[in-house]
Motif scaffolding. Structure first.
Motif, PDB file in Angstrom:
ATOM      1  N   LEU A 133       0.829  -1.200   0.000  1.00  0.00           N
ATOM      2  CA  LEU A 133       0.000   0.000   0.000  1.00  0.00           C
ATOM      3  C   LEU A 133       0.866   1.253   0.000  1.00  0.00           C
ATOM      4  O   LEU A 133       0.573   2.219  -0.717  1.00  0.00           O
ATOM      5  N   LEU A 134       1.923   1.259   0.786  1.00  0.00           N
ATOM      6  CA  LEU A 134       2.796   2.430   0.830  1.00  0.00           C
ATOM      7  C   LEU A 134       3.486   2.660  -0.511  1.00  0.00           C
ATOM      8  O   LEU A 134       3.665   3.812  -0.939  1.00  0.00           O
ATOM      9  N   ASP A 135       3.870   1.574  -1.189  1.00  0.00           N
ATOM     10  CA  ASP A 135       4.464   1.719  -2.525  1.00  0.00           C
ATOM     11  C   ASP A 135       3.465   2.357  -3.491  1.00  0.00           C
ATOM     12  O   ASP A 135       3.816   3.240  -4.281  1.00  0.00           O
ATOM     13  N   GLN A 136       2.220   1.892  -3.432  1.00  0.00           N
ATOM     14  CA  GLN A 136       1.181   2.447  -4.295  1.00  0.00           C
ATOM     15  C   GLN A 136       0.916   3.915  -3.949  1.00  0.00           C
ATOM     16  O   GLN A 136       0.801   4.764  -4.835  1.00  0.00           O
ATOM     17  N   ALA A 137       0.827   4.189  -2.650  1.00  0.00           N
ATOM     18  CA  ALA A 137       0.501   5.546  -2.209  1.00  0.00           C
ATOM     19  C   ALA A 137       1.580   6.541  -2.617  1.00  0.00           C
ATOM     20  O   ALA A 137       1.272   7.665  -3.042  1.00  0.00           O
ATOM     21  N   ASP A 138       2.834   6.154  -2.480  1.00  0.00           N
ATOM     22  CA  ASP A 138       3.921   7.055  -2.875  1.00  0.00           C
ATOM     23  C   ASP A 138       3.768   7.482  -4.327  1.00  0.00           C
ATOM     24  O   ASP A 138       3.935   8.666  -4.681  1.00  0.00           O
ATOM     25  N   LEU A 139       3.450   6.520  -5.192  1.00  0.00           N
ATOM     26  CA  LEU A 139       3.331   6.819  -6.622  1.00  0.00           C
ATOM     27  C   LEU A 139       2.078   7.627  -6.931  1.00  0.00           C
ATOM     28  O   LEU A 139       2.107   8.546  -7.756  1.00  0.00           O
ATOM     29  N   VAL A 140       0.969   7.297  -6.275  1.00  0.00           N
ATOM     30  CA  VAL A 140      -0.278   8.032  -6.515  1.00  0.00           C
ATOM     31  C   VAL A 140      -0.112   9.494  -6.129  1.00  0.00           C
ATOM     32  O   VAL A 140      -0.522  10.411  -6.876  1.00  0.00           O
ATOM     33  N   VAL A 141       0.501   9.737  -4.984  1.00  0.00           N
ATOM     34  CA  VAL A 141       0.679  11.115  -4.522  1.00  0.00           C
ATOM     35  C   VAL A 141       1.666  11.861  -5.413  1.00  0.00           C
ATOM     36  O   VAL A 141       1.490  13.048  -5.715  1.00  0.00           O
ATOM     37  N   GLN A 142       2.715  11.176  -5.861  1.00  0.00           N
ATOM     38  CA  GLN A 142       3.669  11.807  -6.772  1.00  0.00           C
ATOM     39  C   GLN A 142       2.996  12.174  -8.088  1.00  0.00           C
ATOM     40  O   GLN A 142       3.215  13.279  -8.640  1.00  0.00           O
ATOM     41  N   ALA A 143       2.153  11.276  -8.615  1.00  0.00           N
ATOM     42  CA  ALA A 143       1.428  11.568  -9.857  1.00  0.00           C
ATOM     43  C   ALA A 143       0.481  12.746  -9.664  1.00  0.00           C
ATOM     44  O   ALA A 143       0.322  13.581 -10.554  1.00  0.00           O
ATOM     45  N   ALA A 144      -0.140  12.813  -8.481  1.00  0.00           N
ATOM     46  CA  ALA A 144      -1.031  13.948  -8.187  1.00  0.00           C
ATOM     47  C   ALA A 144      -0.253  15.256  -8.198  1.00  0.00           C
ATOM     48  O   ALA A 144      -0.719  16.269  -8.733  1.00  0.00           O
ATOM     49  N   ALA A 145       0.933  15.249  -7.610  1.00  0.00           N
ATOM     50  CA  ALA A 145       1.761  16.454  -7.581  1.00  0.00           C
ATOM     51  C   ALA A 145       2.213  16.840  -8.989  1.00  0.00           C
ATOM     52  O   ALA A 145       2.207  18.026  -9.353  1.00  0.00           O
ATOM     53  N   ASP A 146       2.584  15.847  -9.793  1.00  0.00           N
ATOM     54  CA  ASP A 146       3.024  16.142 -11.161  1.00  0.00           C
ATOM     55  C   ASP A 146       1.867  16.675 -12.005  1.00  0.00           C
ATOM     56  O   ASP A 146       2.050  17.588 -12.826  1.00  0.00           O
ATOM     57  N   ALA A 147       0.669  16.125 -11.814  1.00  0.00           N
ATOM     58  CA  ALA A 147      -0.505  16.633 -12.536  1.00  0.00           C
ATOM     59  C   ALA A 147      -0.808  18.069 -12.120  1.00  0.00           C
ATOM     60  O   ALA A 147      -1.156  18.916 -12.957  1.00  0.00           O
ATOM     61  N   ALA A 148      -0.655  18.365 -10.827  1.00  0.00           N
ATOM     62  CA  ALA A 148      -0.912  19.726 -10.336  1.00  0.00           C
ATOM     63  C   ALA A 148       0.096  20.713 -10.904  1.00  0.00           C
ATOM     64  O   ALA A 148      -0.260  21.839 -11.289  1.00  0.00           O
ATOM     65  N   ALA A 149       1.358  20.309 -10.959  1.00  0.00           N
ATOM     66  CA  ALA A 149       2.384  21.197 -11.518  1.00  0.00           C
ATOM     67  C   ALA A 149       2.102  21.489 -12.987  1.00  0.00           C
ATOM     68  O   ALA A 149       2.264  22.628 -13.455  1.00  0.00           O
ATOM     69  N   LEU A 150       1.670  20.467 -13.722  1.00  0.00           N
ATOM     70  CA  LEU A 150       1.324  20.671 -15.135  1.00  0.00           C
ATOM     71  C   LEU A 150       0.087  21.551 -15.271  1.00  0.00           C
ATOM     72  O   LEU A 150      -0.009  22.357 -16.205  1.00  0.00           O
ATOM     73  N   ALA A 151      -0.862  21.387 -14.356  1.00  0.00           N
ATOM     74  CA  ALA A 151      -2.063  22.226 -14.396  1.00  0.00           C
ATOM     75  C   ALA A 151      -1.695  23.693 -14.278  1.00  0.00           C
ATOM     76  O   ALA A 151      -2.225  24.548 -15.003  1.00  0.00           O
ATOM     77  N   LYS A 152      -0.789  23.974 -13.383  1.00  0.00           N
ATOM     78  CA  LYS A 152      -0.345  25.362 -13.183  1.00  0.00           C
ATOM     79  C   LYS A 152       0.381  25.881 -14.423  1.00  0.00           C
ATOM     80  O   LYS A 152       0.177  27.024 -14.860  1.00  0.00           O
ATOM     81  N   GLU A 153       1.213  25.033 -15.000  1.00  0.00           N
ATOM     82  CA  GLU A 153       1.991  25.426 -16.181  1.00  0.00           C
ATOM     83  C   GLU A 153       1.102  25.685 -17.392  1.00  0.00           C
ATOM     84  O   GLU A 153       1.380  26.570 -18.203  1.00  0.00           O
ATOM     85  N   HIS A 154       0.022  24.923 -17.504  1.00  0.00           N
ATOM     86  CA  HIS A 154      -0.823  24.998 -18.700  1.00  0.00           C
ATOM     87  C   HIS A 154      -2.205  25.570 -18.392  1.00  0.00           C
ATOM     88  O   HIS A 154      -3.191  25.238 -19.068  1.00  0.00           O
ATOM     89  N   ALA A 155      -2.275  26.451 -17.409  1.00  0.00           N
ATOM     90  CA  ALA A 155      -3.559  27.059 -17.033  1.00  0.00           C
ATOM     91  C   ALA A 155      -4.135  27.936 -18.137  1.00  0.00           C
ATOM     92  O   ALA A 155      -5.330  28.231 -18.135  1.00  0.00           O
ATOM     93  N   ASP A 156      -3.305  28.369 -19.075  1.00  0.00           N
ATOM     94  CA  ASP A 156      -3.773  29.265 -20.156  1.00  0.00           C
ATOM     95  C   ASP A 156      -3.897  28.551 -21.498  1.00  0.00           C
ATOM     96  O   ASP A 156      -4.145  29.188 -22.520  1.00  0.00           O
ATOM     97  N   LYS A 157      -3.728  27.227 -21.514  1.00  0.00           N
ATOM     98  CA  LYS A 157      -3.762  26.480 -22.783  1.00  0.00           C
ATOM     99  C   LYS A 157      -5.203  26.087 -23.102  1.00  0.00           C
ATOM    100  O   LYS A 157      -5.735  25.107 -22.599  1.00  0.00           O
TER     101      LYS A 157
END
Length: 496
Positions: A133-157
């Protein structure tokens, strides 16, 4: 005429039909997962028996020495799991290995004093699942952070947003990715909650009714890194709530990723997003093809996760509320198979996010021609005082004649007049229909407005950081407990 030979009922004739067709297969599938935590739990159990004065020091020391030898073999990757027909499952295999390591017969072992295979298996399975579960959670949270960073970068696209696979309204890539981040964070929080229910020690429950031997389950809890111990020894062994919740979470993670994969495939097809070479396969006949089949595989993997969830629920549903292979042993393979699949799935999902690159976005006229701006026209008229249904109807009639790029002032005036709407709203109607970029200025929370998407992204990044820290803390707790256990076990082993 020579009759056909009778088909063999087993591959290994020295084994019974049952042993060859089930116990052997179950052992080969489970041993590498369940044997290490069984040894670890046994190290704690023997230390507790010694600490409570239940076992003579000589016998507890000998057992701890043997268990440490088994643990070293596991840690060095030298442990082999061979089903030779002499024992039926990993539990008896461990006893066999321990007796050999101690230089005694299995009849001289005390490792199972005041313990059942039931509570040992339940505890070891929880130990496997919590690490997964911890292995899965680490990746899920990392993917969430990466999606959020991309959202900020492409807020005007600016792109065309779809509902029911039809162009619907203007939105942005950042808006979609911000939503994905929120979904992944929801799953991260769910995993955190499941961990709390999962990380409860059943050890000390024995078969299900406890034991007359004065053991200390709290010591086992501490040494094995469980957050709490059982309150009902019956539920500790018969319970399956944590299995069902984890199976559902694993299927949910993959389902969310699969839905986004289909959207991403479409964005690549439109050319809005680059198709990364590392995630494609070529065509055997068409040299120009670059097929992002990883996205198709991810959809299939989500289906497999859903199937494992269904199998888990079906097994548990068919079991009695008591210790039962249906609800315990037979669901193990579904849960750790799904756990491994989730890890691979989210790695690929996050890999796609890290290679995310915007290419040619739709032109403003293309967005307008799709009809995506018509809702904005109706809303502009409604804000100007036109009843909503009347505004909705007149814009619908206009769009049936042409898309907003082709509307003429005369057509708009005629449509407004027919609906009894003031002529001075013609300019507003034309502007609202031809300016999809207006959506970028929306201030409503959660909207595609640049500021709103930025707020969503910043909040998601902060939440991801908080969750990641919590999961790191949990993993550190498990590692610290293991270090304490091994230190105490070595001290006992050296006490001879």
């Amino acid at each position: 005429m020579t009759p056909n030979p009778r088909p063999a009922l087993q591959d290994r004739p020295e084994l019974s039909v049952y042993w060859d067709n089930h116990l052997r297969a179950a052992f080969e599938e489970a041993a590498s997962f369940i044997y290490p935590p069984m040894v670890e739990a046994s190290l704690a159990h023997v230390w507790m028996l010694d600490d409570e004065g239940i076992l003579p020091r000589e016998r507890s020391t000998r057992l701890e020495q043997g268990l440490l030898a088994l643990w070293e073999r596991i840690s060095d990757g030298k442990q082999e799991y061979v089903f030779d027909g002499s024992v039926e499952d990993p539990y008896y295999f461990m006893e066999q290995q321990l007796a050999a390591a101690c230089g005694i017969s299995t009849s001289e072992l005390d490792v199972q004093l005041a313990r059942s295979r039931n509570d040992l298996d339940a505890g070891a399975f929880r130990m496997v699942l919590r690490r997964q579960l911890l292995d899965q959670a680490d990746l899920v949270v990392q993917a969430a952070a990466d999606a959020a960073a991309l959202a900020k970068e492409h807020a005007d696209k600016l792109i065309i947003g779809f509902t029911h696979r039809r162009p619907a309204q203007p939105t942005t890539i950042g808006h979609v990715l911000g939503g994905l981040s929120e979904a992944l964070l929801s799953q991260g929080r769910e995993l955190l909650d499941i961990y709390a229910e999962l990380n409860v020690s059943p050890l000390g429950s024995a078969a299900f009714a406890g034991t007359d031997v004065p053991i200390n389950p709290e010591t086992l809890r501490e040494l094995l890194g469980f957050d709490s111990a059982f309150t009902s020894s019956y539920e500790a062994v018969a319970g399956a709530e944590h299995f069902m919740r984890l199976a559902a979470a694993q299927a949910r993670i993959c389902a969310t990723g699969a839905r986004f994969s289909r959207v991403l495939l479409e964005w690549m097809t439109f050319g809005w997003v680059r198709t990364p070479d590392a995630y494609t396969q070529g065509s055997s006949i068409m040299p120009q093809k670059k097929n992002p089949v990883v996205l198709e595989h991810m959809v299939s993997m989500a289906g497999a996760a859903a199937a494992d969830m269904s199998a888990t629920f079906a097994n548990i549903n068919s079991a009695w509320y008591e210790d039962s292979n249906n609800a315990t042993t037979d669901v193990q393979k579904h849960l750790w198979r799904a756990g491994d699949r989730v890890v691979r799935f989210v790695r690929m999902l996050d890999g796609l996010l890290t290679e995310f690159e915007v290419q040619r976005l739709p032109e403003m006229a293309e967005i307008v021609r799709s009809g995506a701006t018509t809702t904005s026209v109706a809303e502009a008229l409604a804000v100007a005082g036109v009843p909503w249904r009347g505004a909705h109807d007149v814009v619908g009639r206009l769009f049936k004649t042409a898309d907003p790029t082709a509307w003429t002032r005369e057509q708009v005036l005629e449509a407004l007049a027919a609906a009894g709407i003031r002529a001075e709203l013609a300019g507003l109607t034309l502007a609202a229909g031809r300016e999809p970029e207006r959506v970028l200025d929306r201030t409503q929370a959660g909207s595609p407005g640049i500021k709103a998407v930025t707020v969503t992204a910043d909040g998601a990044l902060a939440a991801a950081q908080e969750l990641a820290a919590r999961f790191t803390e949990l993993r550190t707790g498990l590692d610290s407990a293991r270090a304490l256990l091994l230190d105490r076990a070595r001290q006992l082993a050296d006490a001879a």
